[in-house]
Design a protein around this motif. Structure first.
Motif, mmCIF file in Angstrom:
data_model
loop_
_atom_site.group_PDB
_atom_site.id
_atom_site.type_symbol
_atom_site.label_atom_id
_atom_site.label_comp_id
_atom_site.label_asym_id
_atom_site.label_seq_id
_atom_site.Cartn_x
_atom_site.Cartn_y
_atom_site.Cartn_z
ATOM 1 N N GLY A 10 0.836 -1.046 -0.080
ATOM 2 C CA GLY A 10 -0.047 -0.033 -0.033
ATOM 3 C C GLY A 10 0.942 1.297 -0.112
ATOM 4 N N LEU A 11 0.168 2.326 0.374
ATOM 5 C CA LEU A 11 0.708 3.580 0.330
ATOM 6 C C LEU A 11 1.207 4.123 1.782
ATOM 7 C CD1 LEU A 11 1.829 6.535 -0.902
ATOM 8 C CD2 LEU A 11 -0.684 7.124 -0.833
ATOM 9 N N VAL A 12 2.410 4.535 2.114
ATOM 10 C CA VAL A 12 2.514 4.950 3.613
ATOM 11 C C VAL A 12 3.438 5.986 3.658
ATOM 12 C CG1 VAL A 12 4.528 2.967 3.671
ATOM 13 C CG2 VAL A 12 3.123 4.027 5.687
ATOM 14 N N GLN A 13 3.299 6.802 4.540
ATOM 15 C CA GLN A 13 4.286 7.871 4.578
ATOM 16 C C GLN A 13 5.605 7.632 5.332
ATOM 17 O OE1 GLN A 13 2.386 11.020 7.076
ATOM 18 N NE2 GLN A 13 1.696 12.064 5.189
ATOM 19 N N ALA A 14 6.783 8.490 4.994
ATOM 20 C CA ALA A 14 7.933 8.062 5.417
ATOM 21 C C ALA A 14 7.983 8.015 6.838
ATOM 22 C CB ALA A 14 9.020 9.058 4.857
ATOM 23 N N GLU A 89 13.121 5.349 -0.693
ATOM 24 C CA GLU A 89 13.620 4.287 -1.426
ATOM 25 C C GLU A 89 13.376 2.969 -1.272
ATOM 26 O OE1 GLU A 89 15.025 6.795 0.610
ATOM 27 O OE2 GLU A 89 16.708 6.122 1.634
ATOM 28 N N ASP A 90 12.269 2.668 -0.388
ATOM 29 C CA ASP A 90 11.749 1.282 -0.262
ATOM 30 C C ASP A 90 10.819 1.359 -1.171
ATOM 31 O OD1 ASP A 90 12.224 1.762 3.301
ATOM 32 O OD2 ASP A 90 13.347 0.592 2.042
ATOM 33 N N THR A 91 10.191 2.155 -1.866
ATOM 34 C CA THR A 91 9.267 1.850 -2.690
ATOM 35 C C THR A 91 9.571 0.912 -4.041
ATOM 36 O OG1 THR A 91 8.636 4.227 -2.482
ATOM 37 C CG2 THR A 91 7.936 3.094 -4.612
ATOM 38 N N ALA A 92 8.799 -0.050 -4.190
ATOM 39 C CA ALA A 92 9.095 -0.941 -5.047
ATOM 40 C C ALA A 92 7.840 -2.177 -5.115
ATOM 41 C CB ALA A 92 10.300 -1.880 -4.783
ATOM 42 N N VAL A 93 7.859 -2.855 -6.016
ATOM 43 C CA VAL A 93 6.960 -4.056 -5.883
ATOM 44 C C VAL A 93 7.850 -5.342 -5.275
ATOM 45 C CG1 VAL A 93 5.870 -5.779 -7.267
ATOM 46 C CG2 VAL A 93 5.760 -3.580 -7.763
ATOM 47 N N TYR A 94 7.216 -5.835 -4.276
ATOM 48 C CA TYR A 94 7.812 -6.810 -3.357
ATOM 49 C C TYR A 94 7.262 -8.042 -3.538
ATOM 50 C CZ TYR A 94 10.017 -3.089 -0.421
ATOM 51 O OH TYR A 94 10.699 -2.264 0.249
ATOM 52 N N TYR A 95 8.156 -9.208 -3.822
ATOM 53 C CA TYR A 95 7.770 -10.410 -4.073
ATOM 54 C C TYR A 95 8.173 -11.426 -3.150
ATOM 55 C CZ TYR A 95 7.375 -8.526 -9.014
ATOM 56 O OH TYR A 95 7.348 -7.657 -9.928
ATOM 57 N N CYS A 96 7.475 -12.326 -2.795
ATOM 58 C CA CYS A 96 7.931 -13.576 -2.016
ATOM 59 C C CYS A 96 8.433 -14.630 -2.854
ATOM 60 C CB CYS A 96 7.040 -13.943 -1.053
ATOM 61 S SG CYS A 96 5.341 -14.539 -1.397
ATOM 62 N N ALA A 97 9.243 -15.344 -2.296
ATOM 63 C CA ALA A 97 9.658 -16.628 -3.242
ATOM 64 C C ALA A 97 9.888 -17.736 -2.199
ATOM 65 C CB ALA A 97 11.059 -16.184 -4.121
ATOM 66 N N ALA A 98 10.070 -18.904 -3.100
ATOM 67 C CA ALA A 98 10.328 -20.155 -2.215
ATOM 68 C C ALA A 98 11.506 -20.714 -2.746
ATOM 69 C CB ALA A 98 9.282 -21.121 -2.312
ATOM 70 N N GLN A 120 2.999 -13.006 -7.181
ATOM 71 C CA GLN A 120 2.790 -12.053 -8.152
ATOM 72 C C GLN A 120 3.154 -10.767 -7.850
ATOM 73 O OE1 GLN A 120 0.627 -12.818 -5.933
ATOM 74 N NE2 GLN A 120 -0.077 -11.141 -5.238
ATOM 75 N N GLY A 121 3.646 -10.468 -6.799
ATOM 76 C CA GLY A 121 4.146 -9.239 -6.123
ATOM 77 C C GLY A 121 2.868 -8.384 -5.628
ATOM 78 N N THR A 122 3.249 -7.532 -4.596
ATOM 79 C CA THR A 122 2.517 -6.469 -4.266
ATOM 80 C C THR A 122 3.310 -4.959 -4.071
ATOM 81 O OG1 THR A 122 1.025 -5.989 -2.157
ATOM 82 C CG2 THR A 122 3.278 -6.803 -1.695
ATOM 83 N N GLN A 123 2.642 -3.894 -4.423
ATOM 84 C CA GLN A 123 3.218 -2.636 -4.376
ATOM 85 C C GLN A 123 3.393 -1.942 -2.970
ATOM 86 O OE1 GLN A 123 4.390 -0.799 -7.282
ATOM 87 N NE2 GLN A 123 5.134 0.423 -5.701
ATOM 88 N N VAL A 124 4.416 -1.624 -2.923
ATOM 89 C CA VAL A 124 4.633 -0.573 -1.797
ATOM 90 C C VAL A 124 5.232 0.603 -2.016
ATOM 91 C CG1 VAL A 124 6.103 -0.426 0.432
ATOM 92 C CG2 VAL A 124 5.221 -2.703 -0.079
ATOM 93 N N THR A 125 4.597 1.632 -1.752
ATOM 94 C CA THR A 125 4.934 3.055 -2.136
ATOM 95 C C THR A 125 4.989 3.883 -0.847
ATOM 96 O OG1 THR A 125 3.656 2.866 -4.122
ATOM 97 C CG2 THR A 125 4.105 5.112 -3.251
ATOM 98 N N VAL A 126 6.248 4.455 -0.608
ATOM 99 C CA VAL A 126 6.364 5.173 0.380
ATOM 100 C C VAL A 126 6.715 6.762 0.204
ATOM 101 C CG1 VAL A 126 7.982 5.629 2.550
ATOM 102 C CG2 VAL A 126 7.697 3.408 1.619
ATOM 103 N N SER A 127 5.781 7.735 0.491
ATOM 104 C CA SER A 127 5.749 9.041 -0.030
ATOM 105 C C SER A 127 6.728 9.868 0.972
ATOM 106 C CB SER A 127 4.595 9.707 0.044
ATOM 107 O OG SER A 127 3.702 9.519 1.478
ATOM 108 N N SER A 128 7.472 10.702 0.682
ATOM 109 C CA SER A 128 8.317 11.640 1.451
ATOM 110 C C SER A 128 7.603 12.747 2.108
ATOM 111 C CB SER A 128 9.349 12.267 0.647
ATOM 112 O OG SER A 128 8.755 12.784 -0.408
#
Length: 128
Positions: A10-14, A89-98, A120-128
């Motif tokens: 999701g979207l979260v503040q710094a 700078e943590d903003t990215a698509v995050y994937y888990c893997a086995a 399939q990945g989940t979006q993480v967006t960090v706003s400044s």
């Protein structure tokens, strides 16, 4: 066969926190170690964190050490990534893997090509 589904992005503040979850299906989940990777736009996929032996051994990228925590719940077939003190700078698509537990070592868990299954990945967006 292992299927992985991430959630919790999701979207979260710094400075904020998020917890990502990765639900696994398949009877062989216990024979796999789990990792988290991320990919920002225009950048290569990079290692974030991994665990072995049901979370008793953990590995982290230097960029997230002390801020992120990987954990695993075998009863729920779920692995988590708790992310605190988030930065833009943590903003990215995050994937888990086995990765097969027999393959998982300190160096191999950091190598995305050695993983067998991906979510399939989940979006993480960090706003400044």
């Amino acid at each position: 066969q292992v299927q992985l589904v991430e959630s919790g992005g999701g979207l979260v503040q710094a400075g904020g926190s998020l917890r990502l979850s990765c639900a696994a299906s398949g009877r062989t989940f216990s024979t796999y170690a789990m990792g988290w990777f991320r990919q920002a736009p225009g950048k290569e996929r990079e290692f974030v964190a991994a665990e072995r032996w049901s979370g008793t051994i953990t590995y982290y990228a230097d960029s997230v050490k002390g801020r992120f925590t990987i954990s695993r719940d075998n009863y729920k077939n779920t692995v988590y990534l708790q992310m605190n003190s988030l930065k833009p700078e943590d903003t990215a698509v995050y994937y888990c893997a086995a990765i097969k537990a027999s393959t998982a070592q300190a160096m191999s868990v950091r190598t995305s090509s050695l993983y067998d299954y991906w979510g399939q990945g989940t979006q993480v967006t960090v706003s400044s």
